[in-house]
Design a protein around this motif. Structure first.
Motif, PDB file in Angstrom:
ATOM      1  N   MET A  68       0.825  -1.200   0.000  1.00 23.32           N
ATOM      2  CA  MET A  68       0.000   0.000   0.000  1.00 23.32           C
ATOM      3  C   MET A  68       0.865   1.259   0.000  1.00 23.32           C
ATOM      4  SD  MET A  68      -2.958   1.192   2.713  1.00 23.32           S
ATOM      5  CE  MET A  68      -1.789   1.609   4.005  1.00 23.32           C
ATOM      6  N   ARG A  69       1.871   1.253   0.833  1.00 20.80           N
ATOM      7  CA  ARG A  69       2.763   2.415   0.882  1.00 20.80           C
ATOM      8  C   ARG A  69       3.450   2.630  -0.464  1.00 20.80           C
ATOM      9  NH1 ARG A  69       6.176   1.239   5.373  1.00 20.80           N
ATOM     10  NH2 ARG A  69       7.396  -0.070   3.961  1.00 20.80           N
ATOM     11  N   GLY A  70       3.850   1.550  -1.104  1.00 18.55           N
ATOM     12  CA  GLY A  70       4.538   1.656  -2.386  1.00 18.55           C
ATOM     13  C   GLY A  70       3.660   2.240  -3.479  1.00 18.55           C
ATOM     14  N   VAL A  71       2.426   1.775  -3.564  1.00 19.96           N
ATOM     15  CA  VAL A  71       1.556   2.269  -4.633  1.00 19.96           C
ATOM     16  C   VAL A  71       1.187   3.733  -4.379  1.00 19.96           C
ATOM     17  CG1 VAL A  71      -0.729   1.630  -3.711  1.00 19.96           C
ATOM     18  CG2 VAL A  71      -0.310   1.538  -6.163  1.00 19.96           C
ATOM     19  N   MET A  72       1.034   4.120  -3.117  1.00 17.82           N
ATOM     20  CA  MET A  72       0.762   5.528  -2.806  1.00 17.82           C
ATOM     21  C   MET A  72       1.947   6.409  -3.214  1.00 17.82           C
ATOM     22  SD  MET A  72      -0.996   5.316   0.970  1.00 17.82           S
ATOM     23  CE  MET A  72      -2.697   4.834   1.225  1.00 17.82           C
ATOM     24  N   ARG A  73       3.126   6.020  -2.810  1.00 20.45           N
ATOM     25  CA  ARG A  73       4.326   6.790  -3.148  1.00 20.45           C
ATOM     26  C   ARG A  73       4.522   6.868  -4.660  1.00 20.45           C
ATOM     27  NH1 ARG A  73       8.401   3.531  -1.731  1.00 20.45           N
ATOM     28  NH2 ARG A  73       9.854   5.141  -2.384  1.00 20.45           N
ATOM     29  N   GLY A  74       4.253   5.754  -5.320  1.00 18.40           N
ATOM     30  CA  GLY A  74       4.421   5.726  -6.770  1.00 18.40           C
ATOM     31  C   GLY A  74       3.485   6.684  -7.481  1.00 18.40           C
ATOM     32  N   MET A  75       2.231   6.726  -7.037  1.00 16.78           N
ATOM     33  CA  MET A  75       1.269   7.639  -7.661  1.00 16.78           C
ATOM     34  C   MET A  75       1.653   9.100  -7.430  1.00 16.78           C
ATOM     35  SD  MET A  75      -2.514   5.860  -7.271  1.00 16.78           S
ATOM     36  CE  MET A  75      -2.349   5.189  -5.615  1.00 16.78           C
ATOM     37  N   ILE A  76       2.055   9.429  -6.216  1.00 13.22           N
ATOM     38  CA  ILE A  76       2.458  10.814  -5.943  1.00 13.22           C
ATOM     39  C   ILE A  76       3.664  11.203  -6.796  1.00 13.22           C
ATOM     40  CG2 ILE A  76       3.425  12.351  -4.183  1.00 13.22           C
ATOM     41  CD1 ILE A  76       1.715  10.846  -2.113  1.00 13.22           C
ATOM     42  N   ASP A  77       4.666  10.347  -6.808  1.00 17.19           N
ATOM     43  CA  ASP A  77       5.863  10.651  -7.594  1.00 17.19           C
ATOM     44  C   ASP A  77       5.572  10.687  -9.087  1.00 17.19           C
ATOM     45  OD1 ASP A  77       7.237  10.787  -5.234  1.00 17.19           O
ATOM     46  OD2 ASP A  77       8.313   8.882  -5.481  1.00 17.19           O
ATOM     47  N   GLY A  78       4.659   9.819  -9.530  1.00 16.01           N
ATOM     48  CA  GLY A  78       4.298   9.803 -10.942  1.00 16.01           C
ATOM     49  C   GLY A  78       3.654  11.109 -11.377  1.00 16.01           C
ATOM     50  N   VAL A  79       2.719  11.621 -10.577  1.00 10.75           N
ATOM     51  CA  VAL A  79       2.072  12.897 -10.887  1.00 10.75           C
ATOM     52  C   VAL A  79       3.094  14.021 -10.873  1.00 10.75           C
ATOM     53  CG1 VAL A  79       0.472  14.638 -10.021  1.00 10.75           C
ATOM     54  CG2 VAL A  79      -0.220  12.238 -10.083  1.00 10.75           C
ATOM     55  N   LYS A  80       3.931  14.054  -9.831  1.00  4.26           N
ATOM     56  CA  LYS A  80       4.891  15.153  -9.679  1.00  4.26           C
ATOM     57  C   LYS A  80       5.929  15.164 -10.790  1.00  4.26           C
ATOM     58  CE  LYS A  80       3.469  16.599  -5.521  1.00  4.26           C
ATOM     59  NZ  LYS A  80       3.017  17.967  -5.198  1.00  4.26           N
ATOM     60  N   SER A  81       6.263  13.990 -11.321  1.00  7.45           N
ATOM     61  CA  SER A  81       7.249  13.940 -12.406  1.00  7.45           C
ATOM     62  C   SER A  81       6.717  14.564 -13.688  1.00  7.45           C
ATOM     63  CB  SER A  81       7.668  12.490 -12.668  1.00  7.45           C
ATOM     64  OG  SER A  81       6.607  11.737 -13.244  1.00  7.45           O
ATOM     65  N   VAL A  82       5.399  14.596 -13.823  1.00 11.46           N
ATOM     66  CA  VAL A  82       4.754  15.176 -15.001  1.00 11.46           C
ATOM     67  C   VAL A  82       4.304  16.609 -14.733  1.00 11.46           C
ATOM     68  CG1 VAL A  82       2.762  14.980 -16.544  1.00 11.46           C
ATOM     69  CG2 VAL A  82       4.000  12.922 -15.829  1.00 11.46           C
ATOM     70  N   GLN A  83       3.774  16.858 -13.533  1.00 15.43           N
ATOM     71  CA  GLN A  83       3.276  18.174 -13.143  1.00 15.43           C
ATOM     72  C   GLN A  83       3.825  18.529 -11.755  1.00 15.43           C
ATOM     73  OE1 GLN A  83      -1.069  16.953 -14.126  1.00 15.43           O
ATOM     74  NE2 GLN A  83      -1.065  19.201 -14.153  1.00 15.43           N
ATOM     75  N   SER A  84       4.908  19.223 -11.726  1.00 15.07           N
ATOM     76  CA  SER A  84       5.532  19.539 -10.441  1.00 15.07           C
ATOM     77  C   SER A  84       4.657  20.432  -9.574  1.00 15.07           C
ATOM     78  CB  SER A  84       6.884  20.207 -10.667  1.00 15.07           C
ATOM     79  OG  SER A  84       6.730  21.409 -11.418  1.00 15.07           O
ATOM     80  N   ASN A  85       3.738  21.180 -10.205  1.00 15.02           N
ATOM     81  CA  ASN A  85       2.878  22.094  -9.456  1.00 15.02           C
ATOM     82  C   ASN A  85       1.563  21.454  -9.022  1.00 15.02           C
ATOM     83  OD1 ASN A  85       1.874  21.917 -12.090  1.00 15.02           O
ATOM     84  ND2 ASN A  85       0.909  23.934 -11.953  1.00 15.02           N
ATOM     85  N   ALA A  86       1.346  20.201  -9.380  1.00 15.33           N
ATOM     86  CA  ALA A  86       0.093  19.528  -9.025  1.00 15.33           C
ATOM     87  C   ALA A  86       0.068  19.198  -7.535  1.00 15.33           C
ATOM     88  CB  ALA A  86      -0.067  18.255  -9.844  1.00 15.33           C
ATOM     89  N   LYS A  87      -1.151  19.068  -6.992  1.00 13.30           N
ATOM     90  CA  LYS A  87      -1.353  18.707  -5.597  1.00 13.30           C
ATOM     91  C   LYS A  87      -1.928  17.298  -5.519  1.00 13.30           C
ATOM     92  CE  LYS A  87      -0.154  22.840  -4.251  1.00 13.30           C
ATOM     93  NZ  LYS A  87       1.163  23.063  -3.599  1.00 13.30           N
ATOM     94  N   CYS A  88      -1.342  16.482  -4.645  1.00 11.25           N
ATOM     95  CA  CYS A  88      -1.754  15.084  -4.515  1.00 11.25           C
ATOM     96  C   CYS A  88      -2.334  14.824  -3.126  1.00 11.25           C
ATOM     97  CB  CYS A  88      -0.575  14.149  -4.750  1.00 11.25           C
ATOM     98  SG  CYS A  88       0.061  14.186  -6.440  1.00 11.25           S
ATOM     99  N   GLY A  89      -3.475  14.155  -3.101  1.00  8.67           N
ATOM    100  CA  GLY A  89      -4.111  13.781  -1.849  1.00  8.67           C
ATOM    101  C   GLY A  89      -4.029  12.291  -1.617  1.00  8.67           C
ATOM    102  N   ILE A  90      -4.015  11.907  -0.348  1.00 10.30           N
ATOM    103  CA  ILE A  90      -4.135  10.504   0.051  1.00 10.30           C
ATOM    104  C   ILE A  90      -5.416  10.369   0.848  1.00 10.30           C
ATOM    105  CG2 ILE A  90      -3.165   8.659   1.488  1.00 10.30           C
ATOM    106  CD1 ILE A  90      -1.664   8.961  -1.076  1.00 10.30           C
ATOM    107  N   ASN A  91      -6.153   9.307   0.546  1.00  9.92           N
ATOM    108  CA  ASN A  91      -7.516   9.152   1.044  1.00  9.92           C
ATOM    109  C   ASN A  91      -7.590   8.191   2.233  1.00  9.92           C
ATOM    110  OD1 ASN A  91      -9.946   7.060   0.773  1.00  9.92           O
ATOM    111  ND2 ASN A  91     -10.687   9.102   0.285  1.00  9.92           N
ATOM    112  N   PHE A  92      -8.378   8.576   3.249  1.00 10.26           N
ATOM    113  CA  PHE A  92      -8.596   7.731   4.424  1.00 10.26           C
ATOM    114  C   PHE A  92     -10.087   7.665   4.741  1.00 10.26           C
ATOM    115  CE2 PHE A  92      -4.403   9.665   4.759  1.00 10.26           C
ATOM    116  CZ  PHE A  92      -3.602   8.549   4.937  1.00 10.26           C
ATOM    117  N   CYS A  93     -10.462   6.720   5.607  1.00 14.97           N
ATOM    118  CA  CYS A  93     -11.867   6.498   5.969  1.00 14.97           C
ATOM    119  C   CYS A  93     -12.012   6.425   7.489  1.00 14.97           C
ATOM    120  CB  CYS A  93     -12.378   5.194   5.366  1.00 14.97           C
ATOM    121  SG  CYS A  93     -12.349   5.124   3.573  1.00 14.97           S
TER     122      CYS A  93
END
Length: 520
Positions: free
Chosen positions: A351-376
């Motif tokens: 779970m930690r890996g896929v979260m980190r991967g998604m954040i880094d993936g977005v930032k590598s394309v859009q450095s100014n983008a904002k990424c959220g992590i979801n909880f319940c």
């Protein structure tokens, strides 16, 4: 007034026949006079009860509201001349609020429940301390569980025992249902369920985080709706919505649909929050075999999504949907998630890996983008562990997950997010305040609603009441947006319309609040 309440309480305890007689229900055969005598006897006992707050010493005896006489002899407590439970070294006996208390060895108070003594605080201290109470200037704090907190020579004590390793404490704070303190160097700390002090910001600081404006009212939708992008824009504008959450993966069909929606939203000036819907499972339905494998897949899908949408001005992404609430990640779905040990230690790296991967993936394309992590629910145990690079088993030193926006789901069954229960039943705490202080980023409620089984009238009332709470707390709690789930559920379980036809009264409740309460 107190004696009148005591008297009425005794009448209730007597039973129906006495009450009827006392109210003129006697048959005239003598029962009425006998019952009247019993009631008079109760009244007499109540009137002779010792005054509230009477203590031994200095009094020689205490009479309770049932007429029993309490005494103290050689450190033991007696009721009508017979020892009441197992007591010794008692220094104080007291009646308070019609209850008998004693203070035993070490200053601990005990209350008599009719058959035994139970540990408690000195009842004269009062109940839960007001929100915002600090030491100093208060001499003590009482939390929602009844525990008493003090600070002695810079060390924090709970009911006389130390809590963690604290020193040079200059301020102890009760705020939002949590205990906080300022330690050496002015650093704030908050106490977790496992008696760990975690570093944080001052929870009282409402202006610490700058949140975007103009997107507070939102709604969820799906990429495969039959509504055209222009129809969705019109629907949202009529409702008073300014933001929209939609999910997709790197599947070309999904990306194409969301890209068209993003183009229409950009032209209309509406905010699109895109959920990158990658989970902890590989293409074969198995949990990723390693953190690196999960990271690679998360990065791959996020880069594809961000590359497709950046040209349309999309800058908000939510990296995963309810990943802490999968069969692979939560040990027991009935747990509130306030402790890291509530979660699966073995599958945590995936779970930690896929979260980190998604954040880094977005930032590598859009450095100014904002990424959220979801909880319940109340998953601060998971959020803290991810933020600090910890495993559920308490080991540390792992990669930290750092997000730009804390996102949360708050369905009615989870409880009031501003007073959500620990483990579903314990004393509640203010979850957005906790997140604001711990992570220092804006907060978005990306899904909220009542249950699918609720009637439409109930749903409408819930919408109005819940939106009112969110609206009033939006600035003090740094809530950037609240996004109703869902626009159209294909039936009357969650949505406010079906195939373009509005479902009332939920639709009217949602739209009337949004249009009638500007969120600037």
């Amino acid at each position: 007034m107190n004696k009148r309440r005591q008297f009425l309480g005794q009448l209730t305890a007597l039973g129906g026949s006495y009450l009827l007689a006392a109210c003129g229900g006697g048959s005239g055969d003598g029962a009425g006079s006998a019952s009247g005598a019993a009631v008079a006897n109760v009244a007499a006992r109540a009137s002779t009860a010792s005054a509230n707050g009477t203590t031994i010493p200095s009094a020689s005896s205490i009479t309770d509201t049932s007429g029993a006489v309490w005494t103290l002899s050689q450190g033991s407590v007696y009721r009508n001349g017979v020892k009441a439970g197992n007591t010794y070294n008692v220094t104080l006996l007291m009646i308070y609020g019609a209850v008998i208390y004693h203070q035993g060895t070490g200053g601990q108070f005990y209350a008599w429940n009719g058959s035994t003594w139970t540990a408690c605080n000195d009842p004269r201290l009062g109940g839960t301390s007001p929100d915002g109470t600090t030491i100093p200037s208060a001499s003590y704090i009482i939390d929602k569980a009844g525990a008493m907190w003090t600070v002695v020579n810079g060390v924090i004590y709970r009911n006389g025992g130390t809590v963690g390793n604290t020193y040079n404490v200059s301020l102890l704070l009760w705020y939002g249902g949590k205990i906080w303190h300022i330690g050496t160097g002015g650093q704030f700390y908050v106490l977790t369920d496992l008696d760990r002090w975690l570093p944080c910001n001052d929870p009282r600081n409402a202006a610490a985080i700058a949140a975007s404006t103009g997107m507070f009212y939102g709604v969820n939708g799906h990429f495969d709706y039959t509504y055209t992008p222009s129809q969705l824009v019109s629907i949202l504008r009529n409702m008073g919505c300014t933001s929209y959450r939609v999910g997709c993966t790197d599947d070309p069909k999904q990306l194409n649909a969301v890209s068209k929606l993003a183009a229409a939203f950009q032209a209309a000036g509406l905010q699109l929050l895109v959920l990158i819907n990658q989970g902890v499972y590989d293409s074969n339905g198995n949990v990723f075999s390693s953190e690196s494998a999960a990271y690679s897949r998360g990065q791959q899908v996020a880069m594809a999504v961000a590359n497709a949408l950046k040209q349309y001005g999309v800058t908000l992404y939510e990296c995963g949907n309810e990943l802490t609430r999968q069969n692979a990640t939560i040990l027991d779905f009935t747990n509130a998630g306030t402790k890291a040990v509530d979660f699966n230690n073995r599958n945590w790296p995936a779970m930690r890996g896929v979260m980190r991967g998604m954040i880094d993936g977005v930032k590598s394309v859009q450095s100014n983008a904002k990424c959220g992590i979801n909880f319940c629910v109340a998953d601060i145990g998971a959020a803290d562990a991810l933020w600090d690079g910890m495993q559920p088993d308490g080991t540390g030193g792992y990669p930290k997950v750092r997000w730009d926006i804390t996102t949360w789901h708050n369905y009615e069954v989870y409880g009031d997010i501003f007073n959500i229960g620990i483990d579903g039943s314990g004393p509640g705490f203010d979850l957005p305040t906790y997140c604001k202080a711990r992570y220092g980023v804006p907060f978005i409620i990306t899904e909220w609603n009542t249950g699918p089984e609720k009637a439409q009238d109930y749903r409408a009332s819930y919408i109005s009441n819940t939106l009112s709470k969110y609206y009033q707390a939006r600035k003090s709690h740094n809530i950037q947006a609240v996004m109703y789930y869902v626009l159209d559920s294909g039936n009357n379980t969650y949505g406010v319309m079906t195939n373009g036809t509005t479902l009332n009264p939920p639709y009217s409740a949602l739209t009337s609040f949004m249009t009638g309460n500007p969120a600037n």
